[in-house]
Design a protein around this motif. Sequence first.
Motif, PDB file in Angstrom:
ATOM      1  N   UNK A  64       1.814  -8.631  11.459  1.00  0.00           N
ATOM      2  CA  UNK A  64       1.216  -7.321  11.718  1.00  0.00           C
ATOM      3  C   UNK A  64       1.821  -6.213  10.859  1.00  0.00           C
ATOM      4  N   UNK A  65       2.946  -6.480  10.191  1.00  0.00           N
ATOM      5  CA  UNK A  65       3.576  -5.473   9.342  1.00  0.00           C
ATOM      6  C   UNK A  65       3.394  -5.746   7.850  1.00  0.00           C
ATOM      7  N   UNK A  66       2.761  -6.842   7.492  1.00  0.00           N
ATOM      8  CA  UNK A  66       2.636  -7.198   6.078  1.00  0.00           C
ATOM      9  C   UNK A  66       1.729  -6.244   5.316  1.00  0.00           C
ATOM     10  N   UNK A  67       0.833  -5.555   5.980  1.00  0.00           N
ATOM     11  CA  UNK A  67      -0.108  -4.659   5.309  1.00  0.00           C
ATOM     12  C   UNK A  67       0.467  -3.269   5.041  1.00  0.00           C
ATOM     13  N   UNK A  68       1.635  -2.970   5.547  1.00  0.00           N
ATOM     14  CA  UNK A  68       2.184  -1.629   5.463  1.00  0.00           C
ATOM     15  C   UNK A  68       2.370  -1.168   4.020  1.00  0.00           C
ATOM     16  N   UNK A  69       2.810  -2.028   3.128  1.00  0.00           N
ATOM     17  CA  UNK A  69       3.049  -1.644   1.738  1.00  0.00           C
ATOM     18  C   UNK A  69       1.785  -1.653   0.893  1.00  0.00           C
ATOM     19  N   UNK A  70       0.686  -2.011   1.480  1.00  0.00           N
ATOM     20  CA  UNK A  70      -0.569  -2.124   0.757  1.00  0.00           C
ATOM     21  C   UNK A  70      -1.475  -0.954   1.129  1.00  0.00           C
ATOM     22  N   UNK A  71      -2.023  -0.254   0.147  1.00  0.00           N
ATOM     23  CA  UNK A  71      -2.898   0.875   0.488  1.00  0.00           C
ATOM     24  C   UNK A  71      -4.192   0.393   1.138  1.00  0.00           C
ATOM     25  N   UNK A  72      -4.733   1.203   2.027  1.00  0.00           N
ATOM     26  CA  UNK A  72      -6.004   0.880   2.668  1.00  0.00           C
ATOM     27  C   UNK A  72      -7.176   1.231   1.775  1.00  0.00           C
ATOM     28  N   UNK A  73      -7.018   2.312   1.020  1.00  0.00           N
ATOM     29  CA  UNK A  73      -8.095   2.775   0.144  1.00  0.00           C
ATOM     30  C   UNK A  73      -7.539   3.053  -1.243  1.00  0.00           C
ATOM     31  N   UNK A  74      -8.432   2.971  -2.246  1.00  0.00           N
ATOM     32  CA  UNK A  74      -8.021   3.245  -3.622  1.00  0.00           C
ATOM     33  C   UNK A  74      -9.073   4.108  -4.307  1.00  0.00           C
ATOM     34  N   UNK A  75      -8.658   4.765  -5.357  1.00  0.00           N
ATOM     35  CA  UNK A  75      -9.547   5.592  -6.168  1.00  0.00           C
ATOM     36  C   UNK A  75     -10.343   4.696  -7.123  1.00  0.00           C
TER      37      UNK A  75
END
Length: 82
Positions: free
Chosen positions: A14-25
């Motif tokens: 459940x914490x693996x996504x923290x360093x990954x952005x949810x949205x990008x330009x």
Amino acid sequence: MTVIPIGTFAEPEEHQHINRPLVVSPETLGKLIEVSPQTLSDWRKTWRDGKTGEGPRFFKVGRLVRYRLEVVETWLSDLESK
């Protein structure tokens, strides 16, 4: 005292996504999938009703265009299965 080597513990899922952005330009997405921002812009123009179009679905925050990485991954998977 037991010494445990660094890197032995896996991060909880459940914490693996923290360093990954949810949205990008568009600029960032273009670099990730190796297409130009202009191509992404051209694809966005095909999205008339918000339901069908070329390229991944996008949204705006004010004037800024953003892409959800989850939606981009689904779009790429759909391309692979065609």
